[in-house]
Design a protein around this motif. Structure first.
Motif, short mmCIF file in Angstrom:
data_model
loop_
_atom_site.label_atom_id
_atom_site.label_comp_id
_atom_site.label_asym_id
_atom_site.label_seq_id
_atom_site.Cartn_x
_atom_site.Cartn_y
_atom_site.Cartn_z
N SER A 96 1.03 -1.18 0.03
CA SER A 96 0.12 0.08 0.07
C SER A 96 0.56 1.22 0.08
O SER A 96 2.23 1.18 0.27
N VAL A 97 0.30 2.50 -0.36
CA VAL A 97 0.72 3.67 -0.20
C VAL A 97 0.00 4.65 0.81
O VAL A 97 -0.99 4.57 0.85
N GLY A 98 0.74 5.32 1.73
CA GLY A 98 0.18 6.31 2.43
C GLY A 98 1.10 7.51 2.49
O GLY A 98 2.16 7.54 2.22
N ASP A 99 0.46 8.56 2.80
CA ASP A 99 0.94 9.96 2.20
C ASP A 99 1.62 10.52 3.89
O ASP A 99 2.64 11.15 3.60
N GLY A 100 1.21 10.20 5.09
CA GLY A 100 1.99 10.63 6.23
C GLY A 100 2.98 9.92 6.58
O GLY A 100 3.50 8.83 6.39
N ARG A 101 3.94 10.74 7.28
CA ARG A 101 5.23 10.28 7.78
C ARG A 101 5.09 9.23 9.01
O ARG A 101 5.91 8.37 9.22
N ASP A 102 3.75 9.20 9.49
CA ASP A 102 3.49 8.12 10.76
C ASP A 102 2.68 6.86 9.76
O ASP A 102 2.00 6.20 10.89
N TYR A 103 2.54 6.83 8.79
CA TYR A 103 1.87 5.74 8.04
C TYR A 103 2.16 4.44 8.38
O TYR A 103 1.44 3.53 8.90
N ALA A 104 3.47 4.13 8.42
CA ALA A 104 4.11 2.74 9.02
C ALA A 104 3.63 2.43 10.29
O ALA A 104 3.24 1.45 10.83
N ALA A 105 3.86 3.59 11.05
CA ALA A 105 3.47 3.35 12.69
C ALA A 105 1.84 3.07 12.63
O ALA A 105 1.38 2.13 13.42
N SER A 106 0.98 3.61 11.92
CA SER A 106 -0.29 3.48 11.76
C SER A 106 -0.79 2.15 11.33
O SER A 106 -1.79 1.38 11.87
N LEU A 107 0.19 1.31 10.46
CA LEU A 107 -0.05 0.32 10.01
C LEU A 107 0.29 -1.02 11.18
O LEU A 107 -0.53 -1.89 11.39
N TYR A 108 1.21 -0.49 12.03
CA TYR A 108 1.62 -1.24 13.09
C TYR A 108 0.39 -1.38 14.31
O TYR A 108 -0.10 -2.24 14.64
N ARG A 109 -0.19 -0.02 14.38
CA ARG A 109 -1.46 0.14 15.39
C ARG A 109 -2.81 -0.71 14.66
O ARG A 109 -3.42 -0.98 15.54
N ALA A 110 -2.77 -0.79 13.50
CA ALA A 110 -3.77 -1.49 12.67
C ALA A 110 -3.78 -3.04 12.76
O ALA A 110 -4.59 -3.69 12.30
N GLY A 111 -2.54 -3.59 13.29
CA GLY A 111 -2.40 -4.92 13.30
C GLY A 111 -1.20 -5.72 12.36
O GLY A 111 -1.23 -6.73 12.50
N ALA A 112 -0.62 -4.85 11.90
CA ALA A 112 0.68 -5.48 10.88
C ALA A 112 1.85 -5.87 11.90
O ALA A 112 1.98 -5.16 13.19
N TRP A 113 2.43 -6.82 11.77
CA TRP A 113 3.57 -7.35 12.71
C TRP A 113 4.83 -6.76 12.07
O TRP A 113 5.92 -7.05 12.83
N LEU A 114 5.06 -6.70 10.89
CA LEU A 114 6.46 -6.02 10.09
C LEU A 114 5.88 -5.03 8.96
O LEU A 114 4.87 -5.55 8.05
N VAL A 115 6.45 -4.00 8.66
CA VAL A 115 6.23 -3.10 7.89
C VAL A 115 7.52 -2.67 7.22
O VAL A 115 8.46 -2.24 7.91
N ILE A 116 7.74 -3.06 5.84
CA ILE A 116 8.87 -2.64 5.30
C ILE A 116 8.80 -2.15 4.12
O ILE A 116 7.59 -1.88 3.52
N ASP A 117 9.86 -1.75 3.37
CA ASP A 117 9.95 -1.22 1.91
C ASP A 117 9.22 -2.31 0.86
O ASP A 117 9.42 -3.44 1.08
N GLY A 118 8.19 -1.59 0.36
CA GLY A 118 7.32 -2.25 -0.76
C GLY A 118 8.17 -3.32 -1.85
O GLY A 118 8.05 -4.24 -2.04
N SER A 119 9.22 -2.29 -2.57
CA SER A 119 9.95 -3.03 -3.47
C SER A 119 10.79 -4.14 -2.96
O SER A 119 10.88 -5.24 -3.78
N LEU A 120 11.39 -3.98 -1.85
CA LEU A 120 12.08 -4.95 -1.19
C LEU A 120 11.42 -6.30 -1.07
O LEU A 120 11.51 -7.34 -1.19
N ALA A 121 10.05 -5.98 -0.42
CA ALA A 121 9.50 -7.07 0.04
C ALA A 121 8.52 -7.91 -1.17
O ALA A 121 8.52 -9.25 -1.11
#
Length: 134
Positions: free
Chosen positions: A96-121
């Motif tokens: 996914s793509v998010g605009d905010g600088r805290d988007y990765a932290a928001s994904l963790y709060r929403a239940g993700a257990w790991l958030v990394i760069d999309g192209s690497l993943a």
């Protein structure tokens, strides 16, 4: 073979003899080897995290617990304020793509257990699938 000096007797030994050269010398060598292994693992993990750190405005891969359904992942991305690019229920990954600088932290709060760069993943997932398919 490299010579090692025993701490107590001040004699030069092979590595195998060095480990048995009194409890102080053997323990010291094992502590150094253990420290080297732990330090190497920590450096490798740090290098991975720096390379995989998500960049704001770029695709981000959010890994969810195994068995998370596509609607659950979509809901988590929406709660975090992102736009879905790709959902993979088999791997429990949402790109996914998010605009905010805290988007990765928001994904963790929403239940993700790991958030990394999309192209690497995406490249890692493709590689894993090609190895699995033979």
């Amino acid at each position: 073979m490299l010579p090692f000096t025993c701490c107590k007797a001040q004699q030069t030994h092979s590595f195998g003899q060095f480990l048995n050269c009194g409890s102080d010398a053997g323990g010291h060598a094992m502590r150094e080897i253990g420290f080297g292994l732990v330090f190497s693992l920590a450096m490798a993990l740090t290098a991975f995290l720096v390379a995989a750190w998500p960049v704001p405005g770029q695709p981000i891969a959010a890994f969810f617990p195994n068995g998370t359904s596509q609607p659950e992942m979509a809901r988590a991305v929406a709660e975090a304020g992102g736009s879905i690019l790709q959902l993979d229920a088999a791997a429990a990954v949402a790109i996914s793509v998010g605009d905010g600088r805290d988007y990765a932290a928001s994904l963790y709060r929403a239940g993700a257990w790991l958030v990394i760069d999309g192209s690497l993943a995406q490249s890692c997932i493709r590689q894993a699938r090609s190895l699995a398919n033979g």
